[in-house]
Design a protein around this motif. Structure first.
Motif: not given
Lengths: 301, 301
Positions: B57-67, B99-107
């Motif tokens: 995967a492209d290292p700048e690919l947005p990541v969406m995480i849950c859990g 800050a560098d990559y768009p990695i998010h964690i859902l609550p």
């Protein structure tokens, strides 16, 4: 004073022996962890001999044993007496394990029912001891790893139900996420409101027990409660679930004969009283000794 | 096809990742046992990086995480949204871990109630995915180690209840005398009458569950039943106890939205139908992917 018998309560994981005089007074006693599991490896006669030697007992002293020594995988099988089982019949159904010495093992009791198959080994001897004056009727609770509830009718074990309360407590406390809440390893406080509240909630809504048990973990996570009463809450939920089950099985009860010892007896007494039952407590150690003595006397008469 | 996001379901003991295109098609996927417990040792960024690299995967690919990555002891805390919790609010309450990559964690979602404190992390994302068309109402069951029952009202998590069914099954099967009956390690058969009968008995008399569980051991001991259905009986008793609890909690139900996968979904469907409920099944893996995709889209819009 000369011993009349050696009385032995041989559990799955514990061994207890008392030398008793003919009036039932304790002349000497000993205990170890050489229950059935260990005795299968060491050898049952070896375990018994060592204890008799340690207590300086005459090798020809009659020995009366109850419990798992009589299981199929024990010393020698003492086949179950089936319900309805008269306490008076237990003695006649004991087996003699040796030709040389008078060593006897009392049988367990089984309920050969398709809907409610059940077994006990050891508790029947406590019942014999607690009700040796005969003719007892009522509901008896014998707390333990596998707690027994017994319907007695005029000295006969009419039917009984086992609840896995103690063993399930240990499995949940030791092998689920709750061990994080129970980490301090503290005991349940039978006097505390956390314990009695948990009992009452479980008696009222038994089906929600496994949900409220999870809340023992969620509440501290949300700072809604601390972990200090975790053991009391878990214990209260499981004993309350058991009481609800006993009420479902035996109908509405007003009083219970409790045969128990130590901490567990205190917890059960508090739980049963919280649930509105009146409790008469008999010490379980005393009961098993009395049962073994009664059996020995009848054998000799 | 170019990936739109990396969707990650980060559980306590499992890690799952999918590369999805903007329509939600799976372009690549991977899984490992690097759940929160292992990731705490290895490092959360390291675990994620390794998987992204393995999937090219492209290292700048947005990541969406849950859990559990969002738990207090996870990667970065994504504080719980409190009930009543709108599924629409979850996305706005996600946290960005780098800050560098768009990695998010859902609550996760919590129920800050003194009587019924409760928490979930991950299931809210399955709900978001299953009901992303909005406005869903009804009762949802999400089976797992800690099964969740959720009352949804027009896209809002009104309240929910966790049952420890899966974890208690494992604790009893692995750490009590029942392991002697379950020794063959066979799975429960959802089609068998042993399973559905156990469910029905527990729904009818939940308080007797811990007694009937002991009978799974007593019956073979007395040659009244074999051990071949032991897993089905234990599973049926515990799922039945849970269903009785859900009925006590949410009132009489006629239908349930089931969000589950694999064997567990099959068992729950069979149990719920045996208890007279009509079941609509949504695949849990599909639901969590859809939820993560929905979150990513809203984030980008």
């Amino acid at each position: 004073m000369k011993p009349f018998i050696a009385a032995v309560d041989w559990g799955t994981s514990s061994f207890r022996i008392w030398l008793l005089d003919s009036a039932g007074h304790i002349l000497a006693e000993d205990r170890s962890d050489e229950g059935m599991m260990k005795a299968r490896e060491i050898g049952f006669p070896t375990v018994l001999d060592r204890h008799l030697t340690r207590l300086s007992a005459d090798p020809e002293l009659p020995v009366m044993i109850c419990g798992m020594a009589g299981a199929k995988q024990g010393w020698q099988e003492a086949p179950y007496v089936e319900t309805p089982a008269s306490l008076d019949d237990l003695v006649g159904r004991s087996v003699r394990v040796s030709a040389d010495y008078p060593i006897h093992i009392l049988p367990g009791v089984c309920q050969r029912s398709f809907d409610a198959p059940d077994v006990m080994r050891g508790e029947e001897t406590q019942l014999l001891g607690a009700f040796s004056k005969g003719g007892a009727s009522g509901i008896v609770c014998l707390p333990g790893t596998h707690t027994k509830w017994v319907l007695m009718e005029k000295g006969i074990i009419r039917r009984f139900t086992t609840f896995m309360t103690g063993e399930i407590y240990a499995a949940i406390a030791g092998h689920t996420i709750l061990k994080l809440a129970l980490a301090e390893g503290e005991d349940a406080d039978p006097e505390g409101v956390a314990f009695t509240n948990a009992v009452l909630r479980a008696v009222e809504k038994p089906a929600l027990a496994t949900s409220r048990i999870f809340a023992i973990r969620s509440a501290p996570l949300l700072n809604i409660a601390g972990t200090e009463d975790a053991a009391a809450k878990l214990s209260g939920e499981l004993i309350g679930l058991e009481i609800a089950g006993a009420l479902a099985q035996f109908g509405e009860l007003s009083k219970v004969e409790l045969i128990g010892s130590g901490k567990l007896a205190t917890l059960y007494r508090a739980a049963l009283e919280a649930a509105g039952l009146s409790v008469h407590l008999t010490d379980a150690d005393q009961a098993v000794r009395a049962g073994l003595l009664t059996a020995a006397r009848r054998h000799n008469s």
